[in-house]
Design a protein around this motif. Sequence first.
Motif, mmCIF file in Angstrom:
data_model
loop_
_atom_site.group_PDB
_atom_site.id
_atom_site.type_symbol
_atom_site.label_atom_id
_atom_site.label_comp_id
_atom_site.label_asym_id
_atom_site.label_seq_id
_atom_site.Cartn_x
_atom_site.Cartn_y
_atom_site.Cartn_z
ATOM 1 N N UNK A 109 13.426 2.489 -78.954
ATOM 2 C CA UNK A 109 13.807 2.987 -77.788
ATOM 3 C C UNK A 109 12.632 3.383 -77.054
ATOM 4 N N UNK A 110 11.499 3.791 -77.581
ATOM 5 C CA UNK A 110 10.289 4.118 -77.011
ATOM 6 C C UNK A 110 9.619 2.876 -76.322
ATOM 7 N N UNK A 111 9.821 1.379 -77.013
ATOM 8 C CA UNK A 111 9.131 0.128 -76.548
ATOM 9 C C UNK A 111 10.067 -0.149 -75.520
ATOM 10 N N UNK A 112 11.487 0.072 -75.212
ATOM 11 C CA UNK A 112 12.099 -0.264 -74.310
ATOM 12 C C UNK A 112 11.720 0.580 -73.254
ATOM 13 N N UNK A 113 11.480 1.823 -73.300
ATOM 14 C CA UNK A 113 11.101 2.679 -72.377
ATOM 15 C C UNK A 113 9.580 2.295 -71.570
ATOM 16 N N UNK A 114 8.936 1.856 -72.638
ATOM 17 C CA UNK A 114 7.474 1.354 -72.004
ATOM 18 C C UNK A 114 7.631 0.216 -71.234
ATOM 19 N N UNK A 115 8.632 -0.757 -71.733
ATOM 20 C CA UNK A 115 8.950 -1.997 -70.854
ATOM 21 C C UNK A 115 9.237 -1.486 -69.543
ATOM 22 N N UNK A 116 10.359 -0.658 -69.330
ATOM 23 C CA UNK A 116 10.737 -0.081 -68.146
ATOM 24 C C UNK A 116 9.771 0.451 -67.339
ATOM 25 N N UNK A 117 8.911 1.299 -67.877
ATOM 26 C CA UNK A 117 7.817 1.805 -67.075
ATOM 27 C C UNK A 117 6.791 0.909 -66.796
ATOM 28 N N UNK A 118 6.627 -0.303 -67.414
ATOM 29 C CA UNK A 118 5.711 -1.368 -66.896
ATOM 30 C C UNK A 118 6.370 -2.143 -65.606
ATOM 31 N N UNK A 119 7.651 -2.287 -65.837
ATOM 32 C CA UNK A 119 8.033 -2.987 -64.721
ATOM 33 C C UNK A 119 8.284 -2.216 -63.428
ATOM 34 N N UNK A 120 8.429 -0.854 -63.661
ATOM 35 C CA UNK A 120 8.460 -0.048 -62.515
ATOM 36 C C UNK A 120 7.249 -0.113 -61.742
ATOM 37 N N UNK A 121 6.285 0.160 -62.765
ATOM 38 C CA UNK A 121 4.819 0.000 -62.354
ATOM 39 C C UNK A 121 4.608 -1.126 -61.475
ATOM 40 N N UNK A 122 5.085 -2.290 -62.060
ATOM 41 C CA UNK A 122 4.813 -3.624 -61.321
ATOM 42 C C UNK A 122 5.685 -3.724 -59.808
ATOM 43 N N UNK A 123 7.006 -2.962 -59.886
ATOM 44 C CA UNK A 123 7.558 -3.010 -58.623
ATOM 45 C C UNK A 123 6.941 -1.925 -57.690
ATOM 46 N N UNK A 124 6.295 -0.790 -58.092
ATOM 47 C CA UNK A 124 5.550 -0.137 -57.172
ATOM 48 C C UNK A 124 4.398 -0.681 -56.454
ATOM 49 N N UNK A 125 3.612 -1.590 -57.414
ATOM 50 C CA UNK A 125 2.437 -2.532 -56.873
ATOM 51 C C UNK A 125 2.948 -3.487 -55.828
ATOM 52 N N UNK A 126 3.885 -3.999 -55.931
ATOM 53 C CA UNK A 126 4.475 -5.341 -55.176
ATOM 54 C C UNK A 126 4.873 -4.344 -53.803
ATOM 55 N N UNK A 127 5.473 -3.231 -53.957
ATOM 56 C CA UNK A 127 5.846 -2.565 -52.689
ATOM 57 C C UNK A 127 4.838 -2.182 -51.955
ATOM 58 N N UNK A 128 3.597 -1.441 -52.647
ATOM 59 C CA UNK A 128 2.486 -1.277 -51.901
ATOM 60 C C UNK A 128 1.550 -2.293 -51.283
ATOM 61 N N UNK A 129 1.712 -3.620 -51.949
ATOM 62 C CA UNK A 129 1.366 -4.580 -51.269
ATOM 63 C C UNK A 129 1.741 -4.876 -50.127
ATOM 64 N N UNK A 130 3.063 -4.994 -50.325
ATOM 65 C CA UNK A 130 3.837 -5.113 -49.023
ATOM 66 C C UNK A 130 3.586 -4.379 -47.791
ATOM 67 N N UNK A 131 3.634 -3.019 -48.184
ATOM 68 C CA UNK A 131 3.017 -2.028 -46.998
ATOM 69 C C UNK A 131 1.520 -2.378 -46.626
ATOM 70 N N UNK A 132 0.867 -2.571 -47.416
ATOM 71 C CA UNK A 132 -0.626 -2.990 -46.992
ATOM 72 C C UNK A 132 -0.690 -4.200 -46.065
ATOM 73 N N UNK A 133 0.077 -5.237 -46.350
ATOM 74 C CA UNK A 133 0.326 -6.421 -45.726
ATOM 75 C C UNK A 133 0.696 -6.032 -44.443
ATOM 76 N N UNK A 134 1.921 -5.200 -44.265
ATOM 77 C CA UNK A 134 2.515 -4.910 -43.006
ATOM 78 C C UNK A 134 1.408 -4.291 -42.101
ATOM 79 N N UNK A 135 0.723 -3.366 -42.899
ATOM 80 C CA UNK A 135 -0.091 -2.459 -41.768
ATOM 81 C C UNK A 135 -1.326 -3.360 -41.212
ATOM 82 N N UNK A 136 -1.797 -4.104 -42.141
ATOM 83 C CA UNK A 136 -3.062 -5.258 -41.850
ATOM 84 C C UNK A 136 -2.372 -6.065 -40.689
#
Length: 135
Positions: free
Chosen positions: A65-92
């Motif tokens: 269960x810990x490995x599954x949770x770690x993968x979920x957290x990694x995907x969440x971090x990737x999603x947050x980074x993608x959203x931040x990149x989108x926001x930065x692009x829009x602001x630029x």
Amino acid sequence: MARVMLTARVTDTQAAALKSYAAEVGLPVYQATVRALELGIAALVGGRGAEPARPEPTPAASVSAGEVEALREAVDRLTVRAELTDRLTQRTLYAAGAAYAAALAGPTQDADRLAGIAADADRIFDRQLARARGQ
């Protein structure tokens, strides 16, 4: 890079999640689906790149269960980074549009002129954002 056409079917719940995400970040459903596919593939290969995957035969019960949770957290971090990149692009894009509109306005700037610059910047931003999204 050559592209390959693939077709996939998703559940109603997955489709609703994709549509909700697309609306939330302002993307067409197609682009949100492509992003989800890219993030899913990245999670599957675990950073190994594009080399053919050679999964080790492990029974599903051996994943903790810990490995599954770690993968979920990694995907969440990737999603947050993608959203931040989108926001930065829009602001630029917005800043570029505002700078362009201000440069066109010239040195005299009263309240009406500033309102016109802001309206021009909004129009330029919308046009640039549509181009960046391929619309």
